[in-house]
Design a protein around this motif. Structure first.
Motif, mmCIF file in Angstrom:
data_model
loop_
_atom_site.group_PDB
_atom_site.id
_atom_site.type_symbol
_atom_site.label_atom_id
_atom_site.label_comp_id
_atom_site.label_asym_id
_atom_site.label_seq_id
_atom_site.Cartn_x
_atom_site.Cartn_y
_atom_site.Cartn_z
ATOM 1 N N LEU A 76 -5.259 4.949 -4.207
ATOM 2 C CA LEU A 76 -3.882 4.451 -4.206
ATOM 3 C C LEU A 76 -3.742 3.211 -5.079
ATOM 4 O O LEU A 76 -2.768 3.068 -5.824
ATOM 5 C CB LEU A 76 -3.452 4.146 -2.769
ATOM 6 N N LEU A 77 -4.726 2.317 -5.009
ATOM 7 C CA LEU A 77 -4.680 1.090 -5.806
ATOM 8 C C LEU A 77 -4.755 1.396 -7.298
ATOM 9 O O LEU A 77 -4.057 0.773 -8.111
ATOM 10 C CB LEU A 77 -5.834 0.175 -5.395
ATOM 11 N N LEU A 234 2.244 -1.253 -6.027
ATOM 12 C CA LEU A 234 1.609 -2.320 -5.254
ATOM 13 C C LEU A 234 2.564 -2.867 -4.194
ATOM 14 O O LEU A 234 2.156 -3.183 -3.083
ATOM 15 C CB LEU A 234 1.168 -3.438 -6.198
ATOM 16 N N GLY A 235 3.849 -2.985 -4.553
ATOM 17 C CA GLY A 235 4.824 -3.487 -3.592
ATOM 18 C C GLY A 235 4.999 -2.553 -2.406
ATOM 19 O O GLY A 235 5.091 -3.004 -1.259
ATOM 20 N N ASN A 236 5.039 -1.249 -2.652
ATOM 21 C CA ASN A 236 5.158 -0.292 -1.563
ATOM 22 C C ASN A 236 3.922 -0.291 -0.676
ATOM 23 O O ASN A 236 4.006 -0.086 0.542
ATOM 24 C CB ASN A 236 5.392 1.113 -2.125
ATOM 25 N N THR A 237 2.748 -0.502 -1.271
ATOM 26 C CA THR A 237 1.519 -0.595 -0.479
ATOM 27 C C THR A 237 1.589 -1.758 0.497
ATOM 28 O O THR A 237 1.207 -1.630 1.671
ATOM 29 C CB THR A 237 0.307 -0.765 -1.413
ATOM 30 N N TYR A 251 -6.716 -5.016 9.624
ATOM 31 C CA TYR A 251 -7.019 -4.048 8.564
ATOM 32 C C TYR A 251 -6.770 -4.709 7.207
ATOM 33 O O TYR A 251 -5.794 -4.417 6.520
ATOM 34 C CB TYR A 251 -6.149 -2.806 8.717
ATOM 35 N N TRP A 252 -7.673 -5.581 6.831
ATOM 36 C CA TRP A 252 -7.480 -6.344 5.608
ATOM 37 C C TRP A 252 -7.483 -5.456 4.369
ATOM 38 O O TRP A 252 -6.902 -5.813 3.347
ATOM 39 C CB TRP A 252 -8.558 -7.422 5.463
ATOM 40 N N PRO A 257 -6.619 -5.914 -1.148
ATOM 41 C CA PRO A 257 -6.796 -5.497 -2.554
ATOM 42 C C PRO A 257 -5.509 -5.496 -3.372
ATOM 43 O O PRO A 257 -5.534 -5.950 -4.526
ATOM 44 C CB PRO A 257 -7.386 -4.083 -2.408
ATOM 45 N N PRO A 258 -4.357 -5.015 -2.843
ATOM 46 C CA PRO A 258 -3.127 -5.106 -3.658
ATOM 47 C C PRO A 258 -2.753 -6.542 -4.011
ATOM 48 O O PRO A 258 -2.299 -6.802 -5.136
ATOM 49 C CB PRO A 258 -2.056 -4.454 -2.770
ATOM 50 N N ILE A 259 -2.953 -7.462 -3.071
ATOM 51 C CA ILE A 259 -2.629 -8.858 -3.344
ATOM 52 C C ILE A 259 -3.554 -9.421 -4.420
ATOM 53 O O ILE A 259 -3.124 -10.196 -5.292
ATOM 54 C CB ILE A 259 -2.705 -9.690 -2.052
#
Length: 287
Positions: A76-77, A234-237, A251-252, A257-259
């Motif tokens: 996904l990333l 990334l915003g939707n994630t 659940y980091w 990872p997106p941040i």
């Protein structure tokens, strides 16, 4: 090609191509390659809902674990990163292109056109952009990445207009512009053949800043649930991790990872913008 590399070397020796610019471009290229090259080594099916076992921690099977919807976070990333960059680039091209044209016209021709453009751009700069974007995005039934980029671009041209106008007002008083007039060049020929090439570094620097602001606006809207929720971005994630209370549940790997990728994008854009400012302004290069 030899002339191109000679020009690069000359600008580097003059201090206009700095280590900051090189570092910023390197970070951005690395982020782009992460999405483009990474997609060659993963199965896009794993980024769809229900493709893998949900809520799995990072491990040998899933490098960054899975979310509550059964999606592989690593896959996904990889696919979300270029989609977010694409929206920022589209919004940047539209916003800077429109703003540059208005700034060129206002600065070069002046008069009524300058007054109208200046008043409209100055007035819109005082309006809270995020509030307007929320209202616009909230009234669109079916959002897509292209529509999202155009919504953000609708309020991303004013700063470019002011910057370009100020540079045109300075350049049009130069001696070579008067020489061009004496030689019989028309107003539009002077504008695009004489003035525009000399302010291109400022337009490029403005483009980098606009892309950064556009990505920030897109991520902000998506985090509020106003984006194209079916798209991998990334915003939707981050939005789906908020909806699943990932922070409270520990659940980091859903939001961390997106941040990190978002931070790298903004650091790369910031360093690139600073580097282009030095390239455009010889005084900063000498310092």
């Amino acid at each position: 090609m030899n002339r191109f590399f000679a020009s690069l070397r000359r600008n580097y020796e003059q201090g206009r191509i700095s280590a900051i610019l090189v570092l910023g471009l390197t970070i951005l290229i690395a982020v782009v390659l992460f999405g483009v090259v990474g997609s060659l080594f993963v199965d896009p099916i794993n980024a769809t809902v229900g493709a893998v076992r949900p809520r799995r921690p990072p491990g040998a099977d899933y490098f960054l674990g899975t979310d509550s919807q059964g999606r592989d976070m690593w896959t996904l990333l990889i696919y979300a990163t270029p989609n977010t960059l694409k929206m920022g680039l589209i919004a940047g091209f539209i916003g800077v292109g429109f703003g540059a044209v208005l700034g060129l016209i206002a600065g070069h021709f002046g008069g009524v056109a300058d007054a109208i453009i200046r008043v409209i751009s100055d007035a819109l700069l005082t309006v809270p952009a995020i509030a307007v974007l929320v209202v616009i995005a909230g009234n669109i039934d079916r959002m897509s990445t292209l529509i999202m980029a155009m919504v953000v671009a609708s309020l991303g041209w004013m700063f470019t207009t002011r910057t370009v106008r100020a540079q045109v007002l300075s350049v049009r008083e130069k001696a070579y512009i008067e020489v061009a007039r004496v030689n019989g060049e028309g107003p539009w020929e002077i504008l695009f053949a004489e003035i525009m090439p000399n302010i291109m570094p400022y337009i490029v620097a403005s483009f980098v800043g606009t892309v950064s602001g556009s990505i920030l606006a897109v991520i902000g809207l998506e985090a509020l649930g106003l984006g194209a929720l079916e798209e991998m971005t990334l915003g939707n994630t981050i939005y789906w991790s908020q909806q699943s209370s990932a922070v409270l549940r520990g659940y980091w790997w859903w939001w961390g990872p997106p941040i990190v990728v978002i931070a790298l994008i903004f650091i790369g854009l910031f360093l690139t913008s600073v580097g282009f400012d030095r390239f455009a302004n010889p005084r900063l290069a000498r310092r």
